[in-house]
Design a protein around this motif. Sequence first.
Motif, mmCIF file in Angstrom:
data_model
loop_
_atom_site.group_PDB
_atom_site.id
_atom_site.type_symbol
_atom_site.label_atom_id
_atom_site.label_comp_id
_atom_site.label_asym_id
_atom_site.label_seq_id
_atom_site.Cartn_x
_atom_site.Cartn_y
_atom_site.Cartn_z
ATOM 1 N N ILE A 1 1.406 7.552 5.256
ATOM 2 C CA ILE A 1 0.216 6.739 5.008
ATOM 3 C C ILE A 1 0.520 5.267 5.264
ATOM 4 O O ILE A 1 -0.288 4.537 5.848
ATOM 5 C CB ILE A 1 -0.273 6.951 3.561
ATOM 6 N N GLY A 2 1.705 4.819 4.848
ATOM 7 C CA GLY A 2 2.096 3.434 5.094
ATOM 8 C C GLY A 2 2.183 3.122 6.573
ATOM 9 O O GLY A 2 1.756 2.047 7.020
ATOM 10 N N GLU B 1 6.455 14.626 -0.718
ATOM 11 C CA GLU B 1 5.704 13.590 -1.421
ATOM 12 C C GLU B 1 6.110 12.184 -0.983
ATOM 13 O O GLU B 1 5.257 11.383 -0.601
ATOM 14 C CB GLU B 1 5.842 13.787 -2.931
ATOM 15 N N MET C 1 4.935 11.620 2.532
ATOM 16 C CA MET C 1 3.519 11.293 2.653
ATOM 17 C C MET C 1 3.294 9.801 2.435
ATOM 18 O O MET C 1 2.426 9.193 3.082
ATOM 19 C CB MET C 1 2.697 12.097 1.644
ATOM 20 N N ALA C 2 4.072 9.197 1.549
ATOM 21 C CA ALA C 2 3.941 7.760 1.308
ATOM 22 C C ALA C 2 4.262 6.970 2.571
ATOM 23 O O ALA C 2 3.535 6.029 2.930
ATOM 24 C CB ALA C 2 4.859 7.330 0.163
ATOM 25 N N VAL D 1 0.834 -1.202 0.000
ATOM 26 C CA VAL D 1 0.000 0.000 0.000
ATOM 27 C C VAL D 1 0.871 1.256 0.000
ATOM 28 O O VAL D 1 0.620 2.209 -0.749
ATOM 29 C CB VAL D 1 -0.949 -0.003 1.221
ATOM 30 N N ALA D 2 1.908 1.264 0.835
ATOM 31 C CA ALA D 2 2.801 2.431 0.898
ATOM 32 C C ALA D 2 3.480 2.672 -0.450
ATOM 33 O O ALA D 2 3.640 3.818 -0.895
ATOM 34 C CB ALA D 2 3.847 2.234 1.985
ATOM 35 N N TYR E 1 1.627 8.906 -6.299
ATOM 36 C CA TYR E 1 1.589 10.264 -5.747
ATOM 37 C C TYR E 1 2.957 10.934 -5.808
ATOM 38 O O TYR E 1 3.097 12.060 -6.283
ATOM 39 C CB TYR E 1 1.088 10.236 -4.307
ATOM 40 N N ILE F 1 1.016 12.503 8.819
ATOM 41 C CA ILE F 1 0.221 12.901 7.655
ATOM 42 C C ILE F 1 -0.066 14.402 7.698
ATOM 43 O O ILE F 1 0.093 15.116 6.705
ATOM 44 C CB ILE F 1 -1.095 12.099 7.598
ATOM 45 N N VAL G 1 1.285 4.378 -3.020
ATOM 46 C CA VAL G 1 1.260 5.829 -2.802
ATOM 47 C C VAL G 1 2.539 6.460 -3.359
ATOM 48 O O VAL G 1 2.506 7.510 -4.013
ATOM 49 C CB VAL G 1 1.101 6.160 -1.303
ATOM 50 N N MET G 2 3.671 5.789 -3.095
ATOM 51 C CA MET G 2 4.945 6.295 -3.601
ATOM 52 C C MET G 2 4.930 6.356 -5.129
ATOM 53 O O MET G 2 5.417 7.332 -5.736
ATOM 54 C CB MET G 2 6.100 5.391 -3.141
#
Length: 478
Positions: free
Chosen positions: A327-328, A320, A323-324, A79-80, A87, A131, A83-84
Motif C-alpha cells: 500500500i505504501g 501483513e 501489505m503495508a 501512510v505506510a 493492520y 497488493i 497500515v503497519m
Amino acid sequence: MGLAEYFGFDDHDTDLRTELVAGLTTFLAMSYIVLVNPVVMTQRTTAGEVVKPGIALANYSHDQTVQMLAVVTLLASGVAMLVMAFYANRPFALAPGLGLNAFFAFTVVGTLGIPWQTALAAVFTEGLLFIVLTAVGAREYVITLFPEPVKLAVGTGIGLYLAIIGLEAMGIVVGDAGTILALGNLAQNPVAVVSILGLFFTIALHARGVTGSIVLGIIATAATGGVLTFAGVVDPGVLIGDFVRTGGIATQRLPHAQYDITPLVGAFLAGFQDIDAFSFALIVFTFFFVDFFDTAGTLVGVGQAGGFLNTDGNLPDADEPLMADAIGTTFGAIIGTSTVTTYIESATGVEEGGRTGMVALVVAVLFFLSLLVVPLAAAIPQYASHIALVVVALLMLANVTAIDWDDITHSIPAGLTIIVMPFTYSIAYGIAAGIVSYPVVKVATGDADEVAIGQWLLAAAFIVYFYVRTSGVLAAAV
C-alpha cells in the motif's frame, strides 16, 4: 478500547513507555531518509549537463524539487506506517528504500533513459500487483522459497551496493578506465576531506551508542562545510549551497519552503502515455523483480535482526507487513516517490523493547511532524547526506556471520549474492545469482532432492529476467 488492549501490550510483554521509547529510537535511527531520498531521486545538473539522473520538474529549481520530494517521502512513509501499525501490528517502520530509489534514478531513468513519469507509472503498477499477490498469499509463499543462504546474504549485498553509491558521492571512490574503481584525490578535494571527517564522526557517535547518530552526523558534516565556506577556507558552492558566502549569508538564496507537491502528485498518469504495451510491460517486469526481492530481502533482514523469524528462517504472518509496504508503494507512486519498504533500522526500536504496532504509530506521527522542517532537506549537500549510505552499509554487513561458510551449498549462493550486487550495481542481479546457483550447486553435490520445485521455477524465472535485462530487448523496446 485503549492502546494497550488494541496493540496487545500484555500479549507481547511490553508497555506504553517502552513502545514510545522504541518508536522515538527508530525514528531517530532512520530519519536520515528524509534528507537522503530527495537527493537520490532528484536530477542534478552542472553547467546545463546532467551529472546525476532522476526527477526534474520544469519551472522548478533543484532545491524546490528536493523539498517536494521530502514532503512526499514523509507522507508516503507515514501512510505506510499507519497500515503497519493498525493492520500488521508489527514494530516495523517503512520509507522509500535506499537501494530501490537508486535503482529508480540511476538504472531506470539514467541508464535506460526512461522518463521519470513512466518509472513512477511502473512503480504504481507493480504496487497494485503487490497488493493483489499479498492478498492471496503469493508473496509470502515466494519468500519462503528463498534458499536460506540467499536470505542471509541479501542484507550484506545491499549494504555493499549502498556503500559504492555513498563513497562515490563523497569523492572517496572514483571511476577509472584502467581499474574500473580507484581512490579519489582526497587531499585535493575539500568534499572528500570533509566527508571523511563526517563519516568518522558519525561512526564514533554510533559506536558510543548515541541515539540518532546518523542524522546528527549528517547535520554536523553539512554545518562544517558551511563554517569552512563562511570562513573563506573554500569557495562558495563547493561544500554547501551558494547561500553561504565568505563572511556572510546570502539570505535571498536560502531555500524557501516548498510544500506544494501538485507537480508530482498524479505525474505517474503521464507515464502511461506514449509508450507501447510491450515496452511498458518489460519496465514493470524489471521493477517488479527488483522491488519484489529487494523488499522481501529487507523484511527478512529486519526479521532476522529483530528475532522475529521462526526456526525455518521465515517471518510468521509475513503477508501483513508485506501489505503495508504494498500500500505504501502504491500511494508513494501516486504522490511521486519510489518503492516503500521496511527499514532495517526498525531493529533499533526492537532492541529497545518495541514489540507492537505502537512503535510504527509513533514513528508515523513523528514523520508527519517533521513536515515542519522540510526546508532543511534542500540545505543539506549531497556528500553529507550520503554518509548515511556508508554507515548503513557497515551495519548491514553484520548478517554475513549467520551464513554457514563451511557448507559449499550455502557459501557459493551466498557469496555470489553478495559479490554480484555491488559489482553489477543491481540488487536484483545479486539475488538472481544466488537463487540460480543454489539448485546448480545442490545437484553437483548430489543433494538435488533438497531443492523444491518452486525453487527450480524461481531459478528459471530469474534466467528469463537475466535475458530480458541483458539481451537488449528492454533497451530496444524503450
